[in-house]
Design a protein around this motif. Structure first.
Motif, PDB file in Angstrom:
ATOM      1  N   ALA A   1      64.028 -56.230 -22.265  1.00 15.36           N
ATOM      2  CA  ALA A   1      62.660 -56.514 -21.819  1.00 15.36           C
ATOM      3  C   ALA A   1      62.313 -55.711 -20.565  1.00 15.36           C
ATOM      4  CB  ALA A   1      62.488 -58.007 -21.555  1.00 15.36           C
ATOM      5  N   THR A   2      63.283 -55.539 -19.685  1.00 12.40           N
ATOM      6  CA  THR A   2      63.037 -54.795 -18.447  1.00 12.40           C
ATOM      7  C   THR A   2      62.778 -53.323 -18.736  1.00 12.40           C
ATOM      8  OG1 THR A   2      64.450 -56.336 -17.234  1.00 12.40           O
ATOM      9  CG2 THR A   2      63.965 -54.238 -16.164  1.00 12.40           C
ATOM     10  N   ILE A   3      63.604 -52.709 -19.569  1.00 11.97           N
ATOM     11  CA  ILE A   3      63.385 -51.294 -19.876  1.00 11.97           C
ATOM     12  C   ILE A   3      62.090 -51.128 -20.664  1.00 11.97           C
ATOM     13  CG2 ILE A   3      64.736 -51.140 -22.002  1.00 11.97           C
ATOM     14  CD1 ILE A   3      64.637 -48.516 -19.180  1.00 11.97           C
ATOM     15  N   GLY A   4      61.711 -52.148 -21.420  1.00  9.53           N
ATOM     16  CA  GLY A   4      60.427 -52.119 -22.119  1.00  9.53           C
ATOM     17  C   GLY A   4      59.261 -52.085 -21.151  1.00  9.53           C
ATOM     18  N   LYS A   5      59.330 -52.899 -20.107  1.00 12.36           N
ATOM     19  CA  LYS A   5      58.275 -52.915 -19.078  1.00 12.36           C
ATOM     20  C   LYS A   5      58.200 -51.571 -18.372  1.00 12.36           C
ATOM     21  CE  LYS A   5      58.528 -57.843 -17.878  1.00 12.36           C
ATOM     22  NZ  LYS A   5      58.862 -58.768 -16.785  1.00 12.36           N
ATOM     23  N   ILE A   6      59.367 -51.006 -18.077  1.00  9.58           N
ATOM     24  CA  ILE A   6      59.416 -49.720 -17.377  1.00  9.58           C
ATOM     25  C   ILE A   6      58.844 -48.614 -18.254  1.00  9.58           C
ATOM     26  CG2 ILE A   6      61.015 -47.965 -16.501  1.00  9.58           C
ATOM     27  CD1 ILE A   6      62.727 -50.372 -15.482  1.00  9.58           C
ATOM     28  N   ALA A   7      59.228 -48.596 -19.516  1.00  7.93           N
ATOM     29  CA  ALA A   7      58.706 -47.586 -20.441  1.00  7.93           C
ATOM     30  C   ALA A   7      57.186 -47.685 -20.560  1.00  7.93           C
ATOM     31  CB  ALA A   7      59.371 -47.733 -21.809  1.00  7.93           C
ATOM     32  N   LYS A   8      56.689 -48.899 -20.652  1.00  7.59           N
ATOM     33  CA  LYS A   8      55.241 -49.105 -20.762  1.00  7.59           C
ATOM     34  C   LYS A   8      54.531 -48.606 -19.502  1.00  7.59           C
ATOM     35  CE  LYS A   8      51.887 -52.640 -22.015  1.00  7.59           C
ATOM     36  NZ  LYS A   8      51.684 -54.048 -22.360  1.00  7.59           N
ATOM     37  N   ALA A   9      55.096 -48.922 -18.348  1.00  5.65           N
ATOM     38  CA  ALA A   9      54.494 -48.489 -17.079  1.00  5.65           C
ATOM     39  C   ALA A   9      54.497 -46.972 -16.940  1.00  5.65           C
ATOM     40  CB  ALA A   9      55.231 -49.127 -15.903  1.00  5.65           C
ATOM     41  N   LEU A  10      55.510 -46.320 -17.524  1.00  2.66           N
ATOM     42  CA  LEU A  10      55.625 -44.859 -17.437  1.00  2.66           C
ATOM     43  C   LEU A  10      54.960 -44.167 -18.625  1.00  2.66           C
ATOM     44  CD1 LEU A  10      59.306 -44.615 -16.172  1.00  2.66           C
ATOM     45  CD2 LEU A  10      57.234 -44.081 -14.862  1.00  2.66           C
ATOM     46  N   ASN A  11      54.434 -44.965 -19.563  1.00  2.00           N
ATOM     47  CA  ASN A  11      53.767 -44.428 -20.743  1.00  2.00           C
ATOM     48  C   ASN A  11      54.696 -43.529 -21.574  1.00  2.00           C
ATOM     49  OD1 ASN A  11      51.515 -44.371 -22.416  1.00  2.00           O
ATOM     50  ND2 ASN A  11      50.759 -42.473 -21.512  1.00  2.00           N
ATOM     51  N   VAL A  12      55.928 -44.002 -21.757  1.00  2.00           N
ATOM     52  CA  VAL A  12      56.901 -43.298 -22.592  1.00  2.00           C
ATOM     53  C   VAL A  12      57.560 -44.308 -23.530  1.00  2.00           C
ATOM     54  CG1 VAL A  12      57.392 -41.527 -20.866  1.00  2.00           C
ATOM     55  CG2 VAL A  12      58.795 -43.588 -20.927  1.00  2.00           C
ATOM     56  N   LYS A  13      58.276 -43.804 -24.505  1.00  2.00           N
ATOM     57  CA  LYS A  13      59.032 -44.672 -25.408  1.00  2.00           C
ATOM     58  C   LYS A  13      60.326 -45.094 -24.721  1.00  2.00           C
ATOM     59  CE  LYS A  13      57.454 -42.405 -29.611  1.00  2.00           C
ATOM     60  NZ  LYS A  13      57.892 -41.608 -30.768  1.00  2.00           N
ATOM     61  N   VAL A  14      60.816 -46.277 -25.084  1.00  2.00           N
ATOM     62  CA  VAL A  14      62.086 -46.747 -24.543  1.00  2.00           C
ATOM     63  C   VAL A  14      63.183 -45.722 -24.811  1.00  2.00           C
ATOM     64  CG1 VAL A  14      63.882 -48.514 -24.766  1.00  2.00           C
ATOM     65  CG2 VAL A  14      61.492 -49.196 -24.663  1.00  2.00           C
ATOM     66  N   GLU A  15      63.157 -45.127 -26.000  1.00  2.00           N
ATOM     67  CA  GLU A  15      64.180 -44.144 -26.368  1.00  2.00           C
ATOM     68  C   GLU A  15      64.225 -42.969 -25.397  1.00  2.00           C
ATOM     69  OE1 GLU A  15      61.679 -44.537 -29.855  1.00  2.00           O
ATOM     70  OE2 GLU A  15      62.174 -46.250 -28.582  1.00  2.00           O
ATOM     71  N   ASP A  16      63.109 -42.703 -24.724  1.00  2.00           N
ATOM     72  CA  ASP A  16      63.055 -41.586 -23.770  1.00  2.00           C
ATOM     73  C   ASP A  16      63.750 -41.911 -22.445  1.00  2.00           C
ATOM     74  OD1 ASP A  16      61.570 -40.184 -25.645  1.00  2.00           O
ATOM     75  OD2 ASP A  16      59.646 -40.749 -24.748  1.00  2.00           O
ATOM     76  N   LEU A  17      64.156 -43.179 -22.252  1.00  2.00           N
ATOM     77  CA  LEU A  17      64.752 -43.585 -20.979  1.00  2.00           C
ATOM     78  C   LEU A  17      66.207 -44.034 -21.102  1.00  2.00           C
ATOM     79  CD1 LEU A  17      61.763 -45.666 -19.554  1.00  2.00           C
ATOM     80  CD2 LEU A  17      62.317 -43.260 -19.111  1.00  2.00           C
ATOM     81  N   VAL A  18      66.699 -44.133 -22.320  1.00  2.00           N
ATOM     82  CA  VAL A  18      68.072 -44.627 -22.509  1.00  2.00           C
ATOM     83  C   VAL A  18      68.993 -43.494 -22.898  1.00  2.00           C
ATOM     84  CG1 VAL A  18      67.326 -46.968 -23.091  1.00  2.00           C
ATOM     85  CG2 VAL A  18      67.637 -45.286 -24.904  1.00  2.00           C
ATOM     86  N   GLU A  19      70.289 -43.752 -22.713  1.00  2.00           N
ATOM     87  CA  GLU A  19      71.298 -42.740 -23.048  1.00  2.00           C
ATOM     88  C   GLU A  19      71.558 -42.728 -24.537  1.00  2.00           C
ATOM     89  OE1 GLU A  19      74.686 -43.486 -20.622  1.00  2.00           O
ATOM     90  OE2 GLU A  19      73.659 -42.846 -18.811  1.00  2.00           O
TER      91      GLU A  19
END
Length: 69
Positions: free
Chosen positions: A51-69
């Motif tokens: 849920a946290t990475i989801g909030k961050i992705a939404k705030a950055l206007n990117v997909k969750v996949e773009d922020l994870v390893e």
């Protein structure tokens, strides 16, 4: 806690997304509605709740996949 697995985040990818959005971590925390302590822990530990990475992705206007390893 059973049933809640953390997600491995990429510090580098988050920093790139921040730069692309001309944001600093403080602004991200405010926009994503997460505590700065949560952000710092995520960056140092390399993992966070989905849920946290989801909030961050939404705030950055990117997909969750773009922020994870």
């Amino acid at each position: 806690m059973e049933g809640s697995e953390n997600v491995k985040v990429s510090k580098r990818k988050i920093e790139i997304a921040l730069a692309n959005n001309c944001m600093n971590p403080y602004e991200l925390c405010k926009k994503a509605e997460i505590q700065q302590q949560t952000y710092r822990r995520m960056i140092s530990d390399g993992d966070c709740k989905p849920a946290t990475i989801g909030k961050i992705a939404k705030a950055l206007n990117v997909k969750v996949e773009d922020l994870v390893e």
